[in-house]
Design a protein around this motif. Structure first.
Motif, PDB file in Angstrom:
ATOM      1  N   ALA A  53       0.839  -1.203   0.000  1.00 15.67           N
ATOM      2  CA  ALA A  53       0.000   0.000   0.000  1.00 15.67           C
ATOM      3  C   ALA A  53       0.871   1.249   0.000  1.00 15.67           C
ATOM      4  CB  ALA A  53      -0.923  -0.010   1.217  1.00 15.67           C
ATOM      5  N   GLY A  54       1.916   1.219   0.807  1.00 15.88           N
ATOM      6  CA  GLY A  54       2.842   2.355   0.845  1.00 15.88           C
ATOM      7  C   GLY A  54       3.469   2.591  -0.521  1.00 15.88           C
ATOM      8  N   ALA A  55       3.836   1.494  -1.189  1.00 13.29           N
ATOM      9  CA  ALA A  55       4.460   1.624  -2.511  1.00 13.29           C
ATOM     10  C   ALA A  55       3.504   2.271  -3.500  1.00 13.29           C
ATOM     11  CB  ALA A  55       4.900   0.254  -3.018  1.00 13.29           C
ATOM     12  N   ALA A  56       2.217   1.954  -3.398  1.00 12.56           N
ATOM     13  CA  ALA A  56       1.239   2.490  -4.352  1.00 12.56           C
ATOM     14  C   ALA A  56       0.831   3.922  -4.000  1.00 12.56           C
ATOM     15  CB  ALA A  56       0.014   1.584  -4.394  1.00 12.56           C
ATOM     16  N   ARG A  57       0.845   4.264  -2.679  1.00 10.86           N
ATOM     17  CA  ARG A  57       0.416   5.622  -2.296  1.00 10.86           C
ATOM     18  C   ARG A  57       1.449   6.659  -2.691  1.00 10.86           C
ATOM     19  NH1 ARG A  57      -1.489   3.628   3.528  1.00 10.86           N
ATOM     20  NH2 ARG A  57      -3.598   3.010   2.936  1.00 10.86           N
ATOM     21  N   ARG A  58       2.694   6.324  -2.473  1.00 12.46           N
ATOM     22  CA  ARG A  58       3.759   7.275  -2.796  1.00 12.46           C
ATOM     23  C   ARG A  58       4.753   6.557  -3.693  1.00 12.46           C
ATOM     24  NH1 ARG A  58       1.826   8.035   2.099  1.00 12.46           N
ATOM     25  NH2 ARG A  58       2.958   6.215   2.861  1.00 12.46           N
ATOM     26  N   PRO A  59       4.422   6.471  -4.979  1.00 18.55           N
ATOM     27  CA  PRO A  59       5.250   5.646  -5.871  1.00 18.55           C
ATOM     28  C   PRO A  59       6.696   6.158  -5.977  1.00 18.55           C
ATOM     29  CG  PRO A  59       3.185   6.314  -6.938  1.00 18.55           C
ATOM     30  CD  PRO A  59       3.303   7.102  -5.676  1.00 18.55           C
ATOM     31  N   LEU A 105     -12.484  -3.194   0.558  1.00 20.26           N
ATOM     32  CA  LEU A 105     -11.492  -2.749  -0.415  1.00 20.26           C
ATOM     33  C   LEU A 105     -10.070  -2.990   0.089  1.00 20.26           C
ATOM     34  CD1 LEU A 105     -11.799  -1.310  -3.131  1.00 20.26           C
ATOM     35  CD2 LEU A 105     -11.742   0.861  -1.921  1.00 20.26           C
ATOM     36  N   GLY A 106      -9.874  -2.904   1.394  1.00 19.83           N
ATOM     37  CA  GLY A 106      -8.511  -2.972   1.930  1.00 19.83           C
ATOM     38  C   GLY A 106      -7.886  -1.591   1.912  1.00 19.83           C
ATOM     39  N   GLU A 107      -6.571  -1.558   2.112  1.00 22.17           N
ATOM     40  CA  GLU A 107      -5.885  -0.276   2.251  1.00 22.17           C
ATOM     41  C   GLU A 107      -6.032   0.573   0.995  1.00 22.17           C
ATOM     42  OE1 GLU A 107      -1.915  -0.529   4.476  1.00 22.17           O
ATOM     43  OE2 GLU A 107      -2.211  -2.541   3.672  1.00 22.17           O
ATOM     44  N   VAL A 108      -6.677   1.730   1.151  1.00 23.78           N
ATOM     45  CA  VAL A 108      -6.908   2.599  -0.001  1.00 23.78           C
ATOM     46  C   VAL A 108      -5.604   3.319  -0.346  1.00 23.78           C
ATOM     47  CG1 VAL A 108      -8.144   4.624  -0.856  1.00 23.78           C
ATOM     48  CG2 VAL A 108      -9.339   2.903   0.512  1.00 23.78           C
ATOM     49  N   VAL A 109      -5.246   3.297  -1.628  1.00 24.33           N
ATOM     50  CA  VAL A 109      -3.992   3.931  -2.033  1.00 24.33           C
ATOM     51  C   VAL A 109      -4.194   5.130  -2.948  1.00 24.33           C
ATOM     52  CG1 VAL A 109      -2.691   1.782  -1.768  1.00 24.33           C
ATOM     53  CG2 VAL A 109      -3.638   2.366  -4.009  1.00 24.33           C
ATOM     54  N   PHE A 110      -5.390   5.269  -3.490  1.00 23.86           N
ATOM     55  CA  PHE A 110      -5.569   6.359  -4.446  1.00 23.86           C
ATOM     56  C   PHE A 110      -7.046   6.719  -4.557  1.00 23.86           C
ATOM     57  CE2 PHE A 110      -5.956   7.859  -8.978  1.00 23.86           C
ATOM     58  CZ  PHE A 110      -5.226   9.027  -8.818  1.00 23.86           C
ATOM     59  N   PHE A 111      -7.291   8.025  -4.571  1.00 26.66           N
ATOM     60  CA  PHE A 111      -8.642   8.540  -4.780  1.00 26.66           C
ATOM     61  C   PHE A 111      -8.537   9.562  -5.902  1.00 26.66           C
ATOM     62  CE2 PHE A 111     -11.368  12.265  -3.524  1.00 26.66           C
ATOM     63  CZ  PHE A 111     -12.547  11.737  -4.010  1.00 26.66           C
ATOM     64  N   ASP A 112      -9.324   9.349  -6.944  1.00 27.08           N
ATOM     65  CA  ASP A 112      -9.270  10.199  -8.127  1.00 27.08           C
ATOM     66  C   ASP A 112     -10.461  11.150  -8.051  1.00 27.08           C
ATOM     67  OD1 ASP A 112      -8.706  11.233 -10.580  1.00 27.08           O
ATOM     68  OD2 ASP A 112      -9.553   9.562 -11.708  1.00 27.08           O
ATOM     69  N   PRO A 113     -10.272  12.365  -7.512  1.00 29.10           N
ATOM     70  CA  PRO A 113     -11.443  13.204  -7.219  1.00 29.10           C
ATOM     71  C   PRO A 113     -12.075  13.784  -8.477  1.00 29.10           C
ATOM     72  CG  PRO A 113      -9.427  14.427  -6.788  1.00 29.10           C
ATOM     73  CD  PRO A 113      -9.008  13.034  -7.192  1.00 29.10           C
ATOM     74  N   PRO A 114     -13.385  14.016  -8.454  1.00 32.52           N
ATOM     75  CA  PRO A 114     -14.005  14.780  -9.540  1.00 32.52           C
ATOM     76  C   PRO A 114     -13.580  16.249  -9.400  1.00 32.52           C
ATOM     77  CG  PRO A 114     -15.609  14.378  -7.806  1.00 32.52           C
ATOM     78  CD  PRO A 114     -14.334  13.695  -7.381  1.00 32.52           C
ATOM     79  N   LYS A 115     -13.995  17.083 -10.328  1.00 31.39           N
ATOM     80  CA  LYS A 115     -13.647  18.511 -10.231  1.00 31.39           C
ATOM     81  C   LYS A 115     -14.800  19.275  -9.586  1.00 31.39           C
ATOM     82  CE  LYS A 115     -10.803  18.736 -14.398  1.00 31.39           C
ATOM     83  NZ  LYS A 115     -11.192  17.407 -14.948  1.00 31.39           N
ATOM     84  N   VAL A 116     -14.442  20.344  -8.887  1.00 28.49           N
ATOM     85  CA  VAL A 116     -15.475  21.229  -8.368  1.00 28.49           C
ATOM     86  C   VAL A 116     -16.260  21.753  -9.576  1.00 28.49           C
ATOM     87  CG1 VAL A 116     -15.897  23.452  -7.243  1.00 28.49           C
ATOM     88  CG2 VAL A 116     -14.195  21.870  -6.293  1.00 28.49           C
TER      89      VAL A 116
END
Lengths: 499, 455, 128
Positions: free
Chosen positions: A487-493, C38-49
């Motif tokens: 997870a760390g690798a993916a959060r801050r590549p 989902l497990g550990e979330v690594v990325f959230f791709d936000p919409p635009k205001v």
């Protein structure tokens, strides 16, 4: 200060200004000022920061990091759907012969007759194995073969003035199939699986329509079963005018026993790096030739290897590259495909011949069923039941759901604990339709003793987990590194060396 | 029993008993009887190891390889010297025989090599994000085109006629399926003559140096693409990048290319590897495997496959590509080659090639009637026009042990008399002088023949 | 990661999204159940205001190491704010799904839509 262990350094961290492995050949032509040949405005500001290391350190570096890999020559590697069979050593010797290895791809075909004849003969052999009359060696890997197949389907329909938009894919398919369909410009429609692990024929009937271009089927499927309804599937799909695509990832189960062409398929791809034993190289190279029926042939990629003349007297035959294919989908890549891969696979087919290839499939299926039976005998299936309780083909799926419930360890933990015992784990969490899945493919090149030891080892890990699940949950304990923070690798590549 | 299986008759009997069936045939009961082969495949019997070796050795002997003639063939793949340590290292079973590193704890060697490869390739192209390889050059151009299509969603590619003909054809093959047009930008004086770009262009694609050997102005191309909101893509020969202004310095969005010149054999066209590098902005659209640095439970550094949600096995029909098999072993050979060349060595190597190329260009142009097809700066390859039919001149040279290069007529009908000549460090001054000698003789002979026909 | 919880003051969508309605505006996020699956979330791709979102339709994705999940809008409206802290720390979605792990704030176009959402106990029961 304690430094990072020496064998954990990168090649860049071993670099010291002034060291070198390369000495350039001497300049034997009159030197001209570089600025005159390439103006400063065209040149980069700084040289690339490649490592500065002498030969001994390069050799030691790569030798050391290599020892941090587990490999097939060292131990059992039952990675489902990957067909990790032995890679004969002969093949590397042959592929390295200068006539193969140092042949330029744009050499005039008249001066590359050995290569073209080898490719032509490989085409013939693969066509015979598939039960289909025409073969293109062009695609670079299985997924590339799939893409070629989808594009051939499109060309076939367009040539008839038809514009279809959907491709049917069973939900047990490889992840590549849906991605391929989208890249080929079609929409994916998933077809369900019945309780026996077969394609759900009612669902297939409901979804088959004249807007369907193709059905992509993996057979035996990714749950290791032969589609018992294959004849009905063929009738339904051809009934709506669609093509039938056979994902040959699992051909290792049926060589010389049954053929996709005889089942009515139009297009088949081969994974030469699976069924026809390429060294996997840590993830490539491979090759993904395709075999097709007569009606698909006009659209094959360009160029095609052909034999001209000769007739019955092979000595007079001339081999050539045919570019004059007006209905061809065109190229998918450069040159003539992964020739070095063809050399190895052709050597393999010649080594085994028809009886040997059939034996490969028989023993692959025997080994898989034996391992399943042995795991049952060892009591493993009480915690890891077979997803489908029937005879399998060359691989089978277990579900770790009861193990998770009763022993408090997950499929991932079992896999990681196997690492401590010098066994590569099976494929885990695939196929997606089985909870806590393990997909096990022993291949034909393993001995009965190896299979016995694997079954006993899994049983021992389950016994251990009953006593103390923490051991498996914390595994592996003996590998060069322990579980890594993905997870760390993916959060801050961090994808390259920081200088 | 084949030599790659071990099941003896006794093993089989015992295994069948454990399974609870009588025969191996019973294991195949799910296959409908009508679909079972009732005769053996027409593939002949198996052969001994020695016989197989002899057969494939005989086939190899029927090819004229770069050891057999002085070859100036290039056009995408180049006959470089491959240092001995590459074979010795990549044939180690620990590199040769594992699969994709799905279990990072026992795959640190493969993963670290990917990470180091990504670093080295990033250094060459000047772009911060590299994947761990794709199939090869032209399909890398297609992969970049697909990224541009997904990112921009516009209906046209503009591709320079200086891009490798195989890359252009592969792009057209896929663009058709994507419902997109491919507009070709012509070459003028050997360089891309970019048309005006409108808001329907997803990507502008050029090659550096271009197919005719000329060094392109990437800055102008990248700027024009950016102005139009399109993605700029450059297919690069990796070695010249040691000297040339990098795609990154020029503002190019995606730099891809054929990796064969880095430590990979010719192998009649493959396997080699393709490289793919881009900006941070496009990081989540990169196709294929990527290795990333991380830590283990004890805080030790380690490497994992990362950003995997881009890939086909997770995102399925929404993936950035369907690629699965990379070219890990070929990319490793590339990394070892770059480590061997090193920071200074790679520059020295390319400078040597530049000097010999300049010498060869002068020598060949001194032949009466032979002219430069363009006068732009070049690195390792240049195009000529011959005053006589090119195929005949090439054939005459080959008879005297020199393969003078690649005739352009198939791919560039506008240059029916064009010849593309490539240099590597393996072609010495003596080789170049020999080429000049046999080409001059061939041109003179051809000219005499033309005269006779005219009379 | 905290234990499962489903605050009483929120409204829930069966696709595992929540909304905290405050007048004409609402804050959206994903539920404890969703982040756990989902497990550990690594990325959230936000919409635009300024983007508009429609009830029951996906408006963005969240990614864990080995999964991607569509995020469905529980209500319709226009995005007026996004949680910019998630760019640096997407793990807040796991640590505090109803607080610091909020995703977007939306100006509602049809406040009556709230009637079809579930209360905490009904949603929690649906998970069994």
């Amino acid at each position: 200060m304690i430094r990072e262990a020496d064998d954990e350094l990168t090649i860049f961290e071993r670099s010291r200004a002034g060291r070198r492995a390369f000495v350039a050949p001497s300049l034997d032509v009159p030197e001209r000022p570089l600025d005159e040949l390439l103006a400063p405005a065209l040149r980069r500001a700084e040289p690339p920061r490649l490592p500065e290391v002498a030969e001994p350190e390069i050799v030691r570096h790569f030798t050391r990091i290599s020892k941090r890999n587990f490999d097939l020559d060292t131990g059992f590697y039952p990675l489902g759907s990957c067909t990790m069979k032995h890679n004969p050593k002969l093949h590397e010797r042959i592929a390295a012969l200068p006539g193969h290895a140092h042949l330029h791809p744009l050499q005039d075909p008249a001066r590359a007759q050995g290569a073209l004849e080898l490719m032509w003969r490989l085409q013939q052999a693969l066509g015979e194995l598939a039960g289909l009359p025409h073969v293109s060696l062009h695609p670079s890997a299985g997924a590339h073969g799939e893409l070629a197949g989808v594009l051939l389907t499109r060309a076939f329909h367009e040539d008839r003035g038809e514009h279809r938009s959907k491709v049917l894919i069973p939900d047990t398919a490889h992840g590549t199939n849906p991605a391929t369909v989208t890249m080929g410009g079609y929409h994916v429609v998933a077809v369900g699986t019945d309780t026996q692990g077969n394609v759900d024929l009612d669902d297939l009937r409901a979804k088959a329509s004249d807007d369907v271009a193709c059905l992509m089927l993996t057979n035996p499927s990714t749950v290791g079963l032969f589609e018992t309804g294959i004849e009905e599937i063929e009738r339904i799909v051809h009934g709506v005018g669609a093509t039938l695509y056979y994902d040959g990832a699992n051909l290792n189960a049926i060589m010389g026993i049954s053929r996709p062409g005889d089942m009515g398929f139009d297009i088949v791809h081969f994974n030469l790096h699976k069924t026809f034993t390429q060294p996997h190289g840590g993830g490539g190279p491979g090759a993904g030739p395709i075999a097709v029926s007569e009606r698909i042939e006009p659209y094959l990629p360009r160029p095609q290897v052909v034999r001209r003349g000769g007739g019955s007297d092979e000595a007079d035959a001339v081999y050539d590259l045919d570019y004059d294919r007006p209905k061809s989908i065109g190229r998918l890549r450069g040159f003539q495909g992964n020739y070095g891969v063809f050399v190895r696979s052709y050597a393999y087919i010649r080594s085994l011949g028809a009886p040997g290839l059939r034996e490969v499939s028989e023993i692959a299926v025997l080994n898989a069923n034996y391992l399943l039976a042995k795991l049952r005998q060892e009591g493993v299936l009480e915690y890891l039941p077979a997803a489908y309780d029937r005879l399998c083909m060359h691989e089978f799926v277990l579900s770790g759901a009861p193990m998770k419930r009763e022993l408090k360890i997950r499929t991932l933990d079992l896999a990681k604990r196997l690492l401590d015992f010098g066994v590569h784990p099976p494929t885990v969490y695939f196929p997606l339709i089985v909870d806590e899945a393990l997909l096990i493919e022993p291949t034909e090149t393993e001995t009965k003793e190896t299979l016995d030891r694997f079954a006993e080892r899994v049983a021992a890990i389950l016994r251990e987990a009953r006593e103390d699940p923490e051991i498996a949950r914390g595994a592996p304990h003996t590998t060069p590194v322990r579980r890594l923070d993905e997870a760390g690798a993916a959060r801050r590549p961090v994808l390259r060396q920081r200088f | 029993m084949s030599r790659y299986t071990s099941a003896t008759d006794a093993d089989r009997k015992e295994m069948l008993a454990t399974i609870g069936v009588e025969s191996i045939d019973e294991l195949f009961a799910d296959i409908p009887a009508a679909l079972k082969l009732d005769e053996s495949l027409a593939l002949g019997p198996g052969l001994s190891e020695q016989e197989v070796f002899e057969e494939l050795r005989a086939l190899a002997a029927r090819n004229v390889c770069t050891d057999d003639e002085i070859s100036f063939l290039g056009a995408g793949m180049y006959d470089h010297y491959i240092p001995a340590l590459i074979d010795s290292l990549i044939l180690r079973s620990e590199f040769l025989t594992p699969y994709t590193p799905y279990q990072p704890e026992i795959s640190q060697g493969v993963l670290q090599a990917m990470f180091e490869y990504q670093t080295a390739i990033s250094e060459l192209t000047g772009l911060p994000v590299s994947n761990a390889s794709v199939y090869e050059g032209p399909s890398a151009v297609v992969a970049a085109g697909y990224v541009a299509k997904l990112a921009r969603g516009r209906r046209r590619f503009v591709v320079s006629r200086g891009v490798h003909p195989h890359s252009r054809e592969a792009l057209r093959t896929l663009a058709h399926a994507w419902g997109m047009d491919v507009q070709e930008a012509p070459l003028k004086d050997g360089l891309t003559d970019l048309p005006g770009l409108d808001d329907e262009v997803s990507a502008v694609i050029v090659q550096q140096p271009n197919f005719l050997g000329a060094v392109e102005d990437l800055e102008a191309t990248a700027a024009a693409a950016a102005e139009a909101g399109a993605i700029s893509i450059c297919a690069c020969d990796p070695l010249p990048l040691a000297l040339l202004k990098t795609p990154g310095e020029c503002g190019v969005d995606i730099a891809v290319g054929e990796g064969q010149p880095l430590g990979n054999r010719l192998d009649y066209g493959g396997p080699s590897f393709g490289f793919f590098t881009t900006t941070e902005e496009l990081i989540r659209r990169v196709p294929g495997r990527i290795a990333g640095e991380t830590r283990d439970l004890d805080g030790r550094r380690g490497f994992v496959l990362t950003l995997q949600t881009r890939e086909q096995h997770i995102r399925r029909e929404k993936a950035t590509s369907n690629i699965t098999t990379a070219q890990a072993l070929n990319a490793l050979a590339g990394l070892i080659h770059l480590s061997w060349l090193g920071r200074r060595g790679i520059v020295e190597l390319v400078e040597l090639i530049v000097q010999r190329t300049a010498y060869a260009r002068d020598r060949l142009c001194a032949i009466e009637g032979v002219e430069l097809l363009h006068e732009q700066p070049v690195v390792r390859e240049f195009a000529l026009t011959l005053p006589v039919p090119v195929q005949e001149a090439v054939a005459a040279c080959r008879e005297r042990g020199v393969n003078p290069g690649y005739p352009l007529e198939r791919d560039y009908p506008e240059h029916p008399d064009g010849l593309l000549v490539a240099l590597t460090e393996k072609r010495t001054r003596a080789d170049i002088d020999r080429l000049a000698e046999v080409l001059e003789a061939a041109v003179q002979a051809g000219a005499r023949e033309l005269e006779q026909v005219a009379q | 990661m905290a234990d499962a919880s489903y605050p009483e003051d929120l409204l829930y969508h069966p696709e595992h999204d929540w909304a905290r309605v405050e007048g004409e505006q609402a804050t959206f996020g994903i539920t404890w159940y969703a982040q756990d699956a989902l497990g550990e979330v690594v990325f959230f791709d936000p919409p635009k205001v300024g983007d508009s979102v429609s009830k029951d339709e996906a408006y963005t994705e969240v990614e864990s190491v080995k999964a991607v999940s569509d995020v469905v809008a529980p209500l319709s409206g226009e995005v007026v704010a996004i949680n910019e802290a998630l760019e640096q720390s997407p793990d807040k979605i796991n640590e505090d799904p109803y607080g610091e792990g909020w995703l977007v704030k939306v100006k509602l176009s049809d406040p009556a839509e709230t009637e079809s959402l579930l209360d905490a106990s009904t949603y929690e029961a649906s998970l069994q």
